[in-house]
Write an enzyme that holds these catalytic residues in place. Structure first.
Site, mmCIF file in Angstrom:
data_model
loop_
_atom_site.group_PDB
_atom_site.id
_atom_site.type_symbol
_atom_site.label_atom_id
_atom_site.label_comp_id
_atom_site.label_asym_id
_atom_site.label_seq_id
_atom_site.Cartn_x
_atom_site.Cartn_y
_atom_site.Cartn_z
ATOM 1 N N PRO A 266 0.846 -1.198 0.000
ATOM 2 C CA PRO A 266 0.000 0.000 0.000
ATOM 3 C C PRO A 266 0.882 1.248 0.000
ATOM 4 O O PRO A 266 1.697 1.429 0.907
ATOM 5 C CB PRO A 266 -0.787 -0.134 1.311
ATOM 6 N N GLN B 266 -6.215 -1.049 3.540
ATOM 7 C CA GLN B 266 -5.515 -0.707 4.779
ATOM 8 C C GLN B 266 -6.151 0.488 5.483
ATOM 9 O O GLN B 266 -6.455 1.500 4.855
ATOM 10 C CB GLN B 266 -4.042 -0.399 4.483
ATOM 11 N N CYS C 72 3.334 3.310 9.263
ATOM 12 C CA CYS C 72 3.520 4.596 8.601
ATOM 13 C C CYS C 72 4.379 5.518 9.460
ATOM 14 O O CYS C 72 4.072 5.739 10.634
ATOM 15 C CB CYS C 72 2.182 5.258 8.307
ATOM 16 N N LYS D 158 0.505 -4.486 9.297
ATOM 17 C CA LYS D 158 1.773 -4.081 8.683
ATOM 18 C C LYS D 158 2.541 -3.222 9.681
ATOM 19 O O LYS D 158 2.008 -2.250 10.209
ATOM 20 C CB LYS D 158 1.543 -3.315 7.381
ATOM 21 N N ASN E 136 9.092 -7.196 3.646
ATOM 22 C CA ASN E 136 9.012 -5.955 2.870
ATOM 23 C C ASN E 136 10.288 -5.146 3.099
ATOM 24 O O ASN E 136 10.730 -5.000 4.227
ATOM 25 C CB ASN E 136 7.772 -5.176 3.318
ATOM 26 N N ARG F 80 8.409 0.521 -3.297
ATOM 27 C CA ARG F 80 8.974 1.468 -4.260
ATOM 28 C C ARG F 80 9.477 0.798 -5.535
ATOM 29 O O ARG F 80 9.502 1.423 -6.600
ATOM 30 C CB ARG F 80 10.088 2.278 -3.595
#
Length: 328
Positions: free
Chosen positions: A23, A77, A107, A146, A207, A232
């Site tokens: 995401p 999410q 985040c 996450k 990730n 990315r």
């Protein structure tokens, strides 16, 4: 694709391959999610949505909940730190048609963490567990979490958070191998992802620094994680999904896309963006995508400068087609 690789399951959702689109705000809108699926992402994750925005029916938030045909399986999410509000948001996400609801605890952005959301929850594990437990109870679809490795180098809390997520009923966790303080700099610490894999029995998705087939395979081998999530590395590069799948199945590296293939896909993406968001927004949002699609191509700096000045769809198309003619 004739070669086969092992499927990967998240609760009741079975994925045909262990390759997932991360995401990313401003990247993973519906048009790109459809593209990623078409190229081989077995699961796509939508941009994170504010639980408070869902609660108060914010218009932009409601737009983010829209799901197009061709997106499934889809993980949506949500972020927030109020268990009750997060539970309500999760129920809305399920009703919207998502196959999985993912809780953002990674985040690093200041405007998110200052409210105690995102990676700030890694500093309050009891609250994080309450949030997960409330969300799990509110929906019938699988719930995932996450996270990052921790807030900073001194706080490696990911294994404990993963244990709490498992105890609260999460079906899987994703670990980005960086701390909050790193943001996206430096190198991802895959050994810390491995520690999370060893701490829980639910699936762990790795990730961080996956840019091609060999790096995806290396992450899985080094950590023991069951799947990789590509962030990315997928920007302007949907070819990364077939490249990873092919490499995992055969050990062979597929050739990169040609300049013509990149231009053609960029135009196709642009048309999808126009249809979804209209000309004014589509032209402007495509500028970032165009910079990624053209990165490294001959004359790309001059091309991006021209694209950034384009004010209409016809002007954008004309610029790209001019470059396609030169590439022939």
């Amino acid at each position: 694709m004739t070669a086969t690789i092992k499927p990967f399951s998240i609760g009741t959702v079975e994925l045909e391959a262990p390759v997932i689109l991360a995401p990313m705000a401003g990247v993973c809108d519906a048009p790109y999610r459809v593209i990623a699926h078409r190229y081989g992402a077995a699961l796509v994750c939508a941009e994170m949505v504010s639980s408070q925005g869902i609660r108060y029916r914010n218009q932009h938030t409601e737009e983010l909940l829209h799901i197009e045909d061709g997106e499934h399986p889809l993980s949506m999410q949500i972020f927030g730190s109020d268990p009750e509000v997060m539970a309500q948001a999760a129920a809305v996400v399920e009703e919207a048609g998502a196959d999985i609801v993912d809780i953002n605890m990674g985040c690093p952005v200041k405007k998110v963490v200052k409210n105690g959301d995102g990676s700030a929850l890694m500093k309050d594990l009891p609250l994080a567990e309450k949030v997960i437990r409330a969300v799990v109870r509110a929906v019938s679809i699988p719930v995932t979490v996450k996270m990052r490795t921790g807030w900073d180098d001194a706080s490696f809390t990911a294994p404990e958070l993963a244990k709490r997520a498992e105890a609260a009923g999460a079906a899987a966790v994703t670990v980005h191998g960086r701390t909050r303080e790193q943001f996206y700099s430096g190198k991802a610490d895959w050994q810390k992802i491995k520690a999370v894999v060893q701490a829980v029995s639910i699936p762990v998705i790795g990730n961080g620094d996956v840019v091609d087939g060999p790096s995806a395979a290396a992450l899985m081998k080094e950590t023991g994680c069951g799947a990789v999530m590509v962030g990315r590395g997928a920007q302007g590069n949907p070819w990364i999904f077939p490249q990873i799948r092919h490499y995992l199945a055969t050990g062979e590296v597929l050739p990169p896309p040609t300049a013509m293939e990149r231009y053609e896909q960029m135009l196709s993406h642009f048309e999808a963006l126009l249809a979804y968001k209209g000309e004014y927004i589509g032209v402007r949002e495509m500028r970032s995508h165009a910079s990624w699609y053209t990165h490294g191509l001959y004359g790309s700096a001059a091309l991006r400068e021209r694209i950034n000045r384009a004010a209409s769809a016809d002007e954008f198309r004309s610029i790209v087609r001019d470059m396609m003619d030169k590439a022939r």
